[in-house]
Motif scaffolding. Structure first.
Motif, mmCIF file in Angstrom:
data_model
loop_
_atom_site.group_PDB
_atom_site.id
_atom_site.type_symbol
_atom_site.label_atom_id
_atom_site.label_comp_id
_atom_site.label_asym_id
_atom_site.label_seq_id
_atom_site.Cartn_x
_atom_site.Cartn_y
_atom_site.Cartn_z
ATOM 1 N N TRP A 50 5.805 -17.083 -50.830
ATOM 2 C CA TRP A 50 5.126 -16.749 -51.808
ATOM 3 C C TRP A 50 5.715 -16.919 -53.102
ATOM 4 N N GLU A 52 6.691 -16.980 -57.490
ATOM 5 C CA GLU A 52 6.412 -15.963 -58.468
ATOM 6 C C GLU A 52 5.590 -16.743 -59.624
ATOM 7 N N GLU A 54 2.662 -19.004 -61.379
ATOM 8 C CA GLU A 54 1.288 -19.106 -60.993
ATOM 9 C C GLU A 54 0.928 -20.442 -60.489
ATOM 10 N N LYS A 105 -8.353 -11.362 -48.177
ATOM 11 C CA LYS A 105 -7.329 -11.218 -47.272
ATOM 12 C C LYS A 105 -7.503 -11.672 -45.797
ATOM 13 N N CYS A 133 -4.123 -19.747 -52.063
ATOM 14 C CA CYS A 133 -4.326 -18.670 -52.990
ATOM 15 C C CYS A 133 -5.256 -17.698 -52.511
ATOM 16 N N ARG A 137 -2.535 -14.124 -55.519
ATOM 17 C CA ARG A 137 -1.256 -14.611 -55.084
ATOM 18 C C ARG A 137 -1.448 -16.002 -54.630
#
Length: 230
Positions: A50, A52, A54, A105, A133, A137
């Motif tokens: 993941w 940080e 964009e 999700k 995405c 996130r």
């Protein structure tokens, strides 16, 4: 991996426009045999990193291009050279990074479960990289065949990818030297053909002479059996 049998290829076919061919390392041989006998997807490692920053489609593609260029393990190809499993370093070619977008999700979780359960063709690409995405996130999904990567190596890959992506997002250029998988392969081949290897082999033969056979065969060790009876 459902089928790890490799179609036989002629030496002249495998060497056209390619670099030197190498035998599998001892560790790789064990992984290959494990994959052959299990018939299941037991030989791949996957993770989601993941980020940080964009999501940026162009930067992600450039990051993966840089990662593959700096780490030749991504370019390993496995072939059957007249009955002997070998490997070579393929020349760099474009790898298109696809990004999957999820509205929920639960959709992402189903996708992760499905794609992680799929095996990697040992005659094809030994890795997969996707952008993903979900709910605001941005992550990078990485799957690599265990024959080119272990848990420690995966952590290094993730750190490098994160650093490269961050640098590119800042408009910077990454300056670092990555290690070469083929340098490790060459060092092992040199060692196995050296006098030191023969000396080490004789040393361990002597050591194993003093080991109770039960520790190797699985039969009860007399000392342990006597302790249990007490």
């Amino acid at each position: 991996m459902k089928n790890t049998k490799i179609k036989n290829m002629k030496v002249e076919d495998t060497m056209m426009g390619r670099e030197k061919m190498y035998s599998l390392t001892n560790a790789q041989k064990q992984i290959f045999e494990m994959s052959s006998y299990s018939g299941k997807n037991t030989a791949s490692i996957s993770i989601v990193l993941w980020m940080e920053e964009e999501y940026d489609e162009r930067v992600l593609q450039e990051t993966v291009d840089e990662l593959i260029q700096r780490n030749d393990a991504f370019r390993i190809k496995i072939v059957n050279d007249n009955g002997i499993i070998k490997q070579y370093k393929e020349s760099i070619h474009p790898y298109v990074v696809k990004t999957v977008f999820f509205d929920a999700k639960s959709e992402y979780e189903r996708w992760i479960k499905d794609i992680s359960a799929q095996g990697l063709d040992i005659q094809g690409e030994l890795y997969q990289i996707f952008g993903c995405c979900v709910e605001g996130r941005f992550g990078v999904y990485i799957k690599m065949h265990h024959i080119i990567c272990d848990g420690w190596s995966m952590s290094i890959v993730c750190k490098e990818l994160d650093k490269i992506y961050h640098a590119y997002m800042q408009g910077e250029v990454m300056k670092y030297a990555s290690g070469s998988y083929f340098e490790c392969i060459a060092k092992e081949e040199d060692y196995l053909s050296s006098k030191k290897s023969e000396k080490d082999k004789e040393y361990w033969k002597e050591i194993f002479k003093s080991i109770n056979p039960g520790m190797i065969t699985g039969q009860p060790c007399p000392l342990i059996s006597s302790i249990r009876r007490q």
